[in-house]
Design an enzyme around this catalytic site. Structure first.
Site, mmCIF file in Angstrom:
data_model
loop_
_atom_site.group_PDB
_atom_site.id
_atom_site.type_symbol
_atom_site.label_atom_id
_atom_site.label_comp_id
_atom_site.label_asym_id
_atom_site.label_seq_id
_atom_site.Cartn_x
_atom_site.Cartn_y
_atom_site.Cartn_z
ATOM 1 N N VAL A 278 -6.303 -9.313 -0.716
ATOM 2 C CA VAL A 278 -6.092 -7.886 -0.943
ATOM 3 C C VAL A 278 -7.406 -7.151 -0.710
ATOM 4 C CG1 VAL A 278 -5.251 -6.137 -2.544
ATOM 5 C CG2 VAL A 278 -4.485 -8.502 -2.776
ATOM 6 N N TYR B 168 3.455 5.232 23.600
ATOM 7 C CA TYR B 168 4.400 5.243 22.491
ATOM 8 C C TYR B 168 5.795 5.484 23.048
ATOM 9 C CZ TYR B 168 4.244 5.688 17.405
ATOM 10 O OH TYR B 168 4.306 5.447 16.066
ATOM 11 N N GLY C 84 3.625 1.508 2.088
ATOM 12 C CA GLY C 84 5.011 1.166 2.429
ATOM 13 C C GLY C 84 5.480 1.715 3.758
ATOM 14 N N THR C 85 4.548 2.048 4.654
ATOM 15 C CA THR C 85 4.965 2.651 5.925
ATOM 16 C C THR C 85 5.026 1.632 7.068
ATOM 17 O OG1 THR C 85 2.680 3.255 6.408
ATOM 18 C CG2 THR C 85 4.050 4.914 5.344
ATOM 19 N N GLY D 257 0.834 -1.203 0.000
ATOM 20 C CA GLY D 257 0.000 0.000 0.000
ATOM 21 C C GLY D 257 0.860 1.241 0.000
#
Lengths: 630, 626
Positions: A345, A550, A210-211, A208
């Site tokens: 997909v 985080y 690429g993250t 998608g």
């Protein structure tokens, strides 16, 4: 205007110079894809390829091949040794950041003289020749699909943004990459590709934005078949908007910022804003159970989707209607949400949309210490009055944020800053080494926002919180978009790092934060890291029963022979610590291959077995063989 | 702390009294006190600490449970809890530490010739206190122990600890209150199944650890050792202390084993009498004042060794699954799991072994070992010779011996003899045990009693050092009793001894193989035994050592045998514990008079207690409540 420009340029054969030209024309924060689309034509050699291919290639033209984000946007230390952020896309772009150098050198023990530059360009000879399944490729071409086995295309889609992936690229080390890239342009294309993949037994890896930060895009080492990267970027249209039901039907390859911009133009938004929204795709959100910054108003991805269409080797899975909730057995959406590309997909998604809010207001609160800050967030959650976003940074991150303050233009502002600092530290007695900051974002109609704001500030005051202005708040959120760029700067000077996240019940937030941070420091020391690491955290989401936390972790690796390995060992230990403290394996990054080893312990053996049996039914040939999750 | 300023000696010890003797008591008491605190500490007052306990979710859960069982209303239970807390809690105030410091300064300077402290231990402790919550775990040999520790902490700018003390101390008028304000908190002796008391106590302890209120000090042996031998650890307190770590409420906990040794123990004669069944005087302020005469004596030098801080996190690695706490509220009362109990037990035993390993021994301890094998008296020269021989052996066995430097051996001997004039006397070049003076002609029993008191006093000083010899000595005994030279046979006998004596000597559970290996290799390295693949044999010149080592254990073996004999011969199938302790004493008394039993140590009530525990553990007897 952009569209016409692109069309005219697309016919011109001029190479890269036009790149900078067109980008400088781009007025918005995000690049106009249509602009970059034009450029790619001149750069892509095989002119026979269809238009859609150029678009995808163009994306990789304007993005770094070995780092985060746009090629024109990066941090650097200029000749005077001052940090600056290049480009024009962000509020910080083109500005000097006078305190970053001192913070950087002080925090990491780094030195501007000690550089560790990246390999300047991709060495194509390092890329192994593609292992092609010729009949498959021919069938694809016969079906009119865009295909490439150009090494740059393949390398670009062989990685996400884990530290080890980017580090290897910077060193010019290329591992296994997909053998072929294919660009479907609609649902039917995907059906065709999956059918052919089954027929020829090749491995499909959906791609998608690429993250990924979970090694999800890495080609499994043990895969012997031809690996095909299925790039969804051309499936990027909003197919319809239903204003009566407030839903939109969208192709899953659309990138977050494009979706939001296009909806905005019609007066709507999804409100889904993960930190990666500039680059991540709708399909990727579904596949990883993404979470958006403003989930308090709009919900996380699982709350936003009304309908999902996914192509699997068994066929298409979808529901038969758009009813808002169903009691029809286990929700099949939840087999798809978080399946991380192992089942099929995602091609089209129906999403809830909302009218663009009338009013937005940032805010911030300073607390004397992290404990007080967490107590405040807990109370806000208890009263269920969380603003669209509320985030609490610890002291280290507060200092970090401070280091990213741009040069102030007037004496008056710096005087004001000084006054503020004086008020907080001297008058109110906050210890600058303990205080921490919460950033807030309110959304809605003006009257309600102001009322809401008061309610939250009143709660904050009970925990010793002092309102610290809109500006600090806004900068806080802006930082989330540029922070990923900072890692690349660090890597230029022997500093490596990454972030990871978890979710945890309220009563364990403080303990988990302290223990994980401490564990990181201790592990670094034990593993011979020469300098104390940066080990910091923030609470980024609040829920009724807990919070999302985080962590940022980075260290100076001078003197270490295998820094990435040490990094991975420390991150592994930190994850063990998270789990031992009652935290989850992941809140929204997903499992990928990076966290697979803990899946069984996380969901029980039976749970894992259930997931496996679904996989076996849906994809007996393991066509979707990225090896994630299970 | 520079070595010069502290007058450090070659082996890292320095005499802390030296500096004190040079300055005034008052200026010492009013010195500036700036400890570096635990960096994660939340600064709270003693009353806030109590309030946190009362308002804790844990206590509220327990009260809920008790309400269901007893129909008592919540308010009453809360009031009860509050009263318990008032009785229990410390109220540490620097002013009282200064007062105590002033008094201790005076007392210690007069009763001790020196107090030796290891300097690097202090430095490590200072470091540890800043990093994580610290638990101080001294051995317990004298009422002086906790006073000395607080005195050292105050002197060297270390955070003053809060100390778990027995409730009798609290009962002392004035003194109890001074102790409370010096950081002592008081625990009842027999808590039994008082749920509320357990809840208040455990939450109090956990809150101290969790908040990093102050270093926490308690005796892992549970009570003062009457025999000066290490006691097997009590686990309750350690469980409470460690819980905040297991639940992730603190990142780590540092356990600091502390080994205190006195060249001469203030309570020496009291101890011997207690062991012979004379009840110990009640702890009252009056009794304390009467005991002042004790303070006129010289008690030689004292050693305090601060051991390496032990990281609980390091030890626990892989042994405990922390995730067991993930699915329930951490405040919910939960029984510790089996793996947890095993871990805590192993840890407690390990701490005691560390205390033993570090404890500083003197020439006198070795002399006591020799003297006990020569109750009829021994020539001073021979005593010197044997003590020096034993010194070499003990050093090979890893004993932490401190021998006065630049002093001749004969001087060392004679000064020890004169320091311990209450135990030994030297007449015409011969050394004898001293029997208490008493009124004229005595009965046979009284005679035996007096002799026994002398022997037990001497034995207590041997006991301070006995851990050095136990493993090799058990190997020595096992070799003698084994059917063959085969390692298997010897090991078999060794494990039996180890198990039988595991209330007597502290052994880490489940480590028989390591203990055996340790015993054997010490003997082998000392040239006493040789080993082949399957056999162990005594070397020609090792016989003497083997005999000597066996003799160290002999009083214990004989005592156990005589208790077995009593149980077999005399008693009916069942007997009450109280009856047992009086009857066994007269039974043994008879045998001592008749000469059938030689060792006066058989009269020690501590031994009787241990035998029963051992038999109970080994399922040879059972215990029922009447």
């Amino acid at each position: 205007l952009p569209l016409s420009l692109s069309l005219s340029l697309s016919l011109s054969p001029s190479p890269s110079p036009s790149l900078s030209l067109s980008l400088s024309l781009s007025p918005s924060l995000s690049p106009s894809l249509s602009l970059s689309l034009s450029l790619s034509l001149s750069l892509s050699p095989p002119l026979s390829l269809s238009l859609s291919l150029f678009l995808s290639l163009s994306l990789q033209e304007i993005m770094k091949w070995n780092g985060w984000g746009y090629s024109d946007s990066r941090f650097l230390f200029n000749k005077k040794g001052q940090a600056e952020f290049t480009g024009k896309r962000y509020r910080l772009s083109g500005l000097i950041l006078p305190s970053l150098k001192d913070w950087f050198e002080g925090t990491f023990g780094a030195n501007l003289q000690h550089r560790s530059p990246a390999t300047p360009s991709l060495n194509l000879s390092a890329v192994a020749p593609p292992h092609l399944n010729q009949p498959f490729v021919e069938d694809l071409k016969a079906a009119g699909l865009s295909v490439s086995h150009d090494p740059e295309d393949r390398v670009f889609r062989a990685h996400g943004h884990c530290l080890h992936e980017v580090f290897a690229l910077r060193e010019g080390r290329i591992g296994r990459v997909p053998d072929v890239v294919v660009w479907p342009s609609c649902h039917n294309d995907v059906e065709k590709i999956v059918e052919l993949a089954c027929k020829h037994n090749v491995c499909l890896i959906p791609y998608g934005g690429g993250t990924s930060v979970s090694s999800a895009l890495e080609c499994p080492r043990e895969e012997t078949r031809s690996i095909v990267s299925l790039d969804t970027s051309q499936m990027n249209r909003i197919l319809w908007i239903d204003e009566k039901n407030l839903t939109a039907h969208v192709e899953a390859g659309i990138i977050g910022q494009d979706l939001e911009r296009q909806l905005n133009e019609r007066g709507y938004c999804t409100g889904h804003e993960p930190d990666s929204m500039e680059f991540s795709s709708l399909g990727g959100w579904v596949a990883t159970r993404a979470s958006g910054m403003k989930k308090n108003i709009y919900g996380n991805i699982e709350d936003l989707v009304v309908h999902i269409k996914m192509v699997t080797p068994r066929g298409v899975i979808e529901k038969s209607c758009l009813g808002p909730r169903m009691s029809t057995g286990p929700d099949i959406h939840h087999f798809i949400l978080g399946s991380e590309g192992t089942l099929g997909v995602v091609t089209e998604v129906t999403l809830k949309i909302r009218p663009v809010p009338e009013y937005q207001k940032y805010g911030s609160v300073v607390f004397p210490n992290f404990q007080q800050g967490v107590a405040c967030l807990r109370e806000v959650a208890r009263q269920r009055c969380a603003p669209a976003s509320i985030r609490l940074m610890d002291n280290e991150q507060f200092q970090f944020g401070h280091a990213l303050k741009p040069q102030v233009s007037s004496i008056f502002t710096s005087f004001l800053d000084g006054l503020k600092k004086f008020y907080i530290t001297k008058f109110k007695g906050f210890d600058p080494h303990h205080l921490c900051v919460a950033t807030l974002l309110f959304e809605g109609d003006r009257g309600k926002v102001l009322q809401h704001e008061k309610q939250v500030y009143d709660i904050a005051a009970k925990f010793g919180g002092l309102a610290a202005g809109e500006d600090n708040g806004q900068r806080g959120y802006m930082l989330t978009f540029v922070i990923a760029y900072l890692r690349d700067l660090g890597m230029d000077y022997y500093v490596i790092g990454e972030s990871f996240e978890t979710s945890v019940p309220w009563d364990r937030v403080l303990d988990l934060c302290r223990n994980v941070k401490e564990r990181i420091v201790r592990e670094c020391k034990e593993r011979g890291v020469q300098f104390p690491p940066l080990s910091t955290c923030r609470v980024t989401q609040t829920y009724d029963a807990g919070a999302c936390v985080y962590f940022y972790f980075a260290f100076n690796y001078r003197g270490l022979s295998d820094p990435v390995h040490i990094y991975e060992q420390v991150e592994h230990a930190a994850r063990e610590e998270i789990l031992a403290n009652g935290g989850s394996l992941s809140h929204h990054h997903g499992v990928g291959k990076l966290r697979k080893e803990w899946m069984k312990a996380s969901v029980s053996g039976v749970g894992l077995g259930m997931l496996k049996s679904v996989k076996e039914y849906v994809d007996p040939q393991n066509i979707f063989g990225n090896g994630n999750l299970l | 702390m520079s070595a010069d300023a502290l007058g450090a000696e070659a082996d890292g010890f320095f005499d802390m009294l030296e500096e004190r003797r040079r300055s005034s008591d008052l200026s010492y008491a009013f010195r500036s006190f700036n400890p570096l605190p635990y960096r994660g500490a939340t600064d709270i007052s003693a009353s806030t600490l109590n309030r946190m306990v009362l308002e804790s979710q844990y206590l509220s859960y327990v009260i809920q449970e008790i309400m269901l069982e007893s129909d008592e209303p919540r308010e009453m239970l809360l009031e009860e809890a509050s009263a318990l807390l008032d009785e229990m809690s410390q109220n540490l105030q620097l002013g009282f530490i200064r007062l105590l410091g002033y008094a201790m300064n005076k007392v210690f300077k007069s009763v001790f010739s020196s107090i030796h402290v290891n300097e690097d231990g202090l430095t490590r402790l200072q470091q540890a206190i800043q990093e994580y919550p610290v638990i101080l775990l001294p051995n317990h040999r004298s009422y002086m122990d906790f006073l000395v520790l607080s005195y050292i902490m105050f002197t060297y700018d270390l955070s003053i600890p809060v100390i778990a003390a027995g409730i009798p101390l609290m009962g002392m008028k004035l003194i109890g209150e001074i102790f409370r304000r010096s950081g002592a908190f008081f625990i009842r002796r027999a808590i039994g199944s008082d749920k509320l008391y357990w809840a208040v106590l455990s939450e109090y302890v956990r809150t101290i650890v969790r908040t990093g209120y102050a270093p926490l000090e308690f005796y892992i042996e549970g009570l003062r050792s009457r025999t000066l031998k290490s006691l097997t650890p009590k686990l309750g307190m350690l469980h409470m202390v460690l819980e905040p770590f297991f639940k992730g409420e603190v990142f780590d906990i540092s356990l600091v084993p502390i080994s205190i040794s006195y060249e001469r123990v203030l309570e020496e004669s009291l101890l011997a009498h207690e062991l012979l069944g004379v009840p110990k005087p009640k702890e009252t302020t009056g009794a304390l004042l009467k005991a002042r005469t004790v303070l006129k004596e010289n008690y030689g030098c004292m050693h305090v060794f601060f051991g390496n801080p032990v990281s609980v996190r390091d030890l626990v690695k892989g042994k405990i699954n922390h995730r067991q706490y993930n699915l329930v509220p951490r405040d919910l009362p939960m029984k510790p799991s089996k793996e947890m109990q095993e871990f805590v037990s192993g840890l407690a035993h390990t701490i005691i072994r560390l205390q033993e390993r570090n404890v500083v021994l003197s020439a006198w301890n070795l002399m006591a070992v020799v003297l006990l094998q020569n109750l009829q008296g021994i020539d001073l020269d021979l005593l010197t010779q044997k003590t020096l021989w034993l010194r070499r052996l003990a050093q090979r066995f890893g004993a932490h011996l401190r021998w006065p430097e630049n002093v001749s051996d004969s001087e060392v001997m004679s000064s020890s003899v004169s320091l311990h004039h209450s135990v030994v006397r030297c007449e015409g070049g011969r050394v004898y045990l001293v029997e208490e003076e008493g009124p004229g002609p005595v009965t046979q029993e009284e005679g035996v009693f007096k002799q026994a008191a002398a022997v037990l006093m001497c034995a207590s000083y041997r006991n301070q050092a006995v851990h050095v010899f136990t493993r090799p000595a058990m190997v020595a005994v096992a070799m003698t009793t084994a059917a063959s030279h085969r390692t298997d046979d010897i090991f078999h006998n060794f494990t039996f001894l180890l198990e039988l004596f595991s209330n007597e000597f502290v052994v880490i559970p489940g480590q028989a193989v390591q203990d055996f290996e340790e015993g054997c290799s010490l003997l082998q390295e000392s040239g006493v035994i040789g080993r082949s693949d399957e056999e162990i044999y005594v070397k020609d010149n090792g016989q003497e050592t083997i005999i000597f080592l066996r003799a160290i254990l002999q009083p214990f073996i004989e005592s156990y045998q005589v208790v077995f004999r009593y149980l077999c011969e005399e008693s009916s199938q069942t007997l009450s514990e109280k009856m047992f302790s009086t009857n066994i004493r007269s039974f043994i008394m008879k045998l001592l008079i008749s000469g059938e039993v030689q060792s006066y140590e058989c009269l020690s009530s501590d031994l009787h207690k241990n035998v029963l525990s051992a038999l109970l553990r080994m399922d040879a007897v059972t215990k029922t409540k009447v």
